[in-house]
Design a protein around this motif. Sequence first.
Motif, PDB file in Angstrom:
ATOM      1  N   TRP A   1      -3.152  12.027   5.925  1.00 61.43           N
ATOM      2  CA  TRP A   1      -2.144  12.408   4.849  1.00 61.43           C
ATOM      3  C   TRP A   1      -2.158  11.653   3.889  1.00 61.43           C
ATOM      4  O   TRP A   1      -1.340  11.942   2.894  1.00 61.43           O
ATOM      5  CB  TRP A   1      -1.010  13.181   5.688  1.00 61.43           C
ATOM      6  N   LYS A   2      -2.724  10.305   3.869  1.00 54.18           N
ATOM      7  CA  LYS A   2      -2.678   9.340   2.992  1.00 54.18           C
ATOM      8  C   LYS A   2      -1.085   8.786   2.672  1.00 54.18           C
ATOM      9  O   LYS A   2      -0.690   8.267   1.788  1.00 54.18           O
ATOM     10  CB  LYS A   2      -3.126   9.964   1.490  1.00 54.18           C
ATOM     11  N   ILE A   3      -0.423   9.096   3.905  1.00 54.32           N
ATOM     12  CA  ILE A   3       0.892   8.290   3.754  1.00 54.32           C
ATOM     13  C   ILE A   3       0.588   6.706   4.043  1.00 54.32           C
ATOM     14  O   ILE A   3       1.336   6.084   3.516  1.00 54.32           O
ATOM     15  CB  ILE A   3       1.681   8.837   5.089  1.00 54.32           C
TER      16      ILE A   3
ATOM     17  N   PRO B   1       0.818  -1.311   0.097  1.00 57.15           N
ATOM     18  CA  PRO B   1       0.140  -0.049   0.035  1.00 57.15           C
ATOM     19  C   PRO B   1       0.844   1.156   0.018  1.00 57.15           C
ATOM     20  O   PRO B   1       0.520   2.320  -0.441  1.00 57.15           O
ATOM     21  CB  PRO B   1      -1.011  -0.015   1.352  1.00 57.15           C
ATOM     22  N   LEU B   2       2.079   1.244   0.576  1.00 56.91           N
ATOM     23  CA  LEU B   2       2.936   2.496   0.427  1.00 56.91           C
ATOM     24  C   LEU B   2       3.456   2.726  -0.988  1.00 56.91           C
ATOM     25  O   LEU B   2       3.861   3.856  -1.296  1.00 56.91           O
ATOM     26  CB  LEU B   2       4.259   2.071   1.443  1.00 56.91           C
ATOM     27  N   CYS B   3       3.168   1.967  -1.958  1.00 55.55           N
ATOM     28  CA  CYS B   3       3.358   2.379  -3.261  1.00 55.55           C
ATOM     29  C   CYS B   3       2.445   3.312  -3.841  1.00 55.55           C
ATOM     30  O   CYS B   3       2.616   3.920  -4.718  1.00 55.55           O
ATOM     31  CB  CYS B   3       3.371   1.128  -4.175  1.00 55.55           C
ATOM     32  N   ARG B   4       1.453   3.596  -3.000  1.00 58.26           N
ATOM     33  CA  ARG B   4       0.293   4.592  -3.066  1.00 58.26           C
ATOM     34  C   ARG B   4       0.616   5.860  -2.231  1.00 58.26           C
ATOM     35  O   ARG B   4      -0.141   6.589  -1.938  1.00 58.26           O
ATOM     36  CB  ARG B   4      -1.050   4.020  -3.361  1.00 58.26           C
ATOM     37  N   SER B   5       1.682   5.873  -1.476  1.00 58.81           N
ATOM     38  CA  SER B   5       1.770   7.004  -0.470  1.00 58.81           C
ATOM     39  C   SER B   5       1.682   8.122  -0.944  1.00 58.81           C
ATOM     40  O   SER B   5       2.099   8.388  -2.025  1.00 58.81           O
ATOM     41  CB  SER B   5       3.134   6.540   0.263  1.00 58.81           C
TER      42      SER B   5
ATOM     43  N   ARG C   1       9.880  -0.746  -6.426  1.00 65.25           N
ATOM     44  CA  ARG C   1      10.946  -1.620  -6.799  1.00 65.25           C
ATOM     45  C   ARG C   1      11.401  -2.556  -5.387  1.00 65.25           C
ATOM     46  O   ARG C   1      11.439  -3.624  -5.644  1.00 65.25           O
ATOM     47  CB  ARG C   1      12.452  -1.096  -6.963  1.00 65.25           C
ATOM     48  N   ILE C   2      11.262  -1.913  -4.338  1.00 60.87           N
ATOM     49  CA  ILE C   2      11.270  -2.853  -3.159  1.00 60.87           C
ATOM     50  C   ILE C   2      10.386  -3.868  -2.909  1.00 60.87           C
ATOM     51  O   ILE C   2      10.768  -4.951  -2.392  1.00 60.87           O
ATOM     52  CB  ILE C   2      11.323  -1.639  -1.690  1.00 60.87           C
ATOM     53  N   CYS C   3       9.217  -3.556  -3.249  1.00 64.59           N
ATOM     54  CA  CYS C   3       8.194  -4.554  -3.075  1.00 64.59           C
ATOM     55  C   CYS C   3       8.250  -5.641  -4.021  1.00 64.59           C
ATOM     56  O   CYS C   3       8.072  -6.865  -3.748  1.00 64.59           O
ATOM     57  CB  CYS C   3       6.712  -3.973  -3.099  1.00 64.59           C
TER      58      CYS C   3
END
Length: 316
Positions: A212-214, A136-140, A151-153
């Motif tokens: 903040w959608k982090i 989900p952090l790919c959409r942070s 890339r990390i995921c």
Amino acid sequence: MSELERHFEATIAADHRIEPRDWVPEGYRKTMVRQIAQHAHSEIIGMQPEGNWITRAPSLRRKAILLAKVQDEAGHGLYLYSAAETLGADRGELTEMLISGRQKYSSIFNYPTLTFADVGVIGWLVDGAAICNQVPLCRSSYGPYARAMIRICKEESFHQRQGYELLLTLMRGTQAQRDMVQDAVNRWWWPSLMMFGPPDDASPNTAQSMAWKIKRHTNDELRQRFVDMSVPQAEKLGVTLPDPLLKWNAERNHYDFGPIDWDELKRVISGDGPCNKERIANRRRAHEDGEWVREAALAHAAKRADGNRAGKATVA
């Protein structure tokens, strides 16, 4: 509200990315630096538990796989420290905060890797939990962080498959090897659940990070997703997850699971885990031993810059 604040709020509301040159509230900047730095520290410290087994891997193939994985984790730390620098953070200061204990890293890396089966279980459970947390952090909302996570995921997903394949191989082996896998699962299951952080009602940063959608999901939502994903994988593998209360709940359409020892999480985060002191000592020693490399790199960069200036002056 100022024009800059209105623009920031509108960007978040529209689900657009915040970029390095955009104005952000100080609270947003501090939250992002803290989260990205802790993530970067976790990748770097996370090299230690498995790196400990590189020289003892049972075959050249397993050695090459493990070496490549540890190298990937170093790369992840590099991407993330670079993302933190776009927010004005200094990489040297972040490292100093880590080795002095002023910044944290994931609690999971303070547990020992007692057998080679631990390498497989880390790949399956620890990297599996990381994937649940990080996809989900790919959409942070912060662009450099979100792009680094893509890339990390992808690499973490490959690591999980590597770990699961290793466990499948061991489970097809001797009874001693199967027992070794089960023992590793017993030791890593609960710390893996703790990786998602404290429960939502005890997590002070979740609400603001969601606004903040982090973050896109709460700690408990991600933890539940991980449990639901892991149970059928454990059944396929042939291991038992060490939770007598683990069972399918048809009404919730999720697995119920037992209570987590949050006191243990607090204890490990506060520095009293099995390997806290060892991990930080190793990181501090590596930083000190690498000082001459940093000095040489700075000297080379300065010499090159002087040469470029001299060349431009000659042309002029």
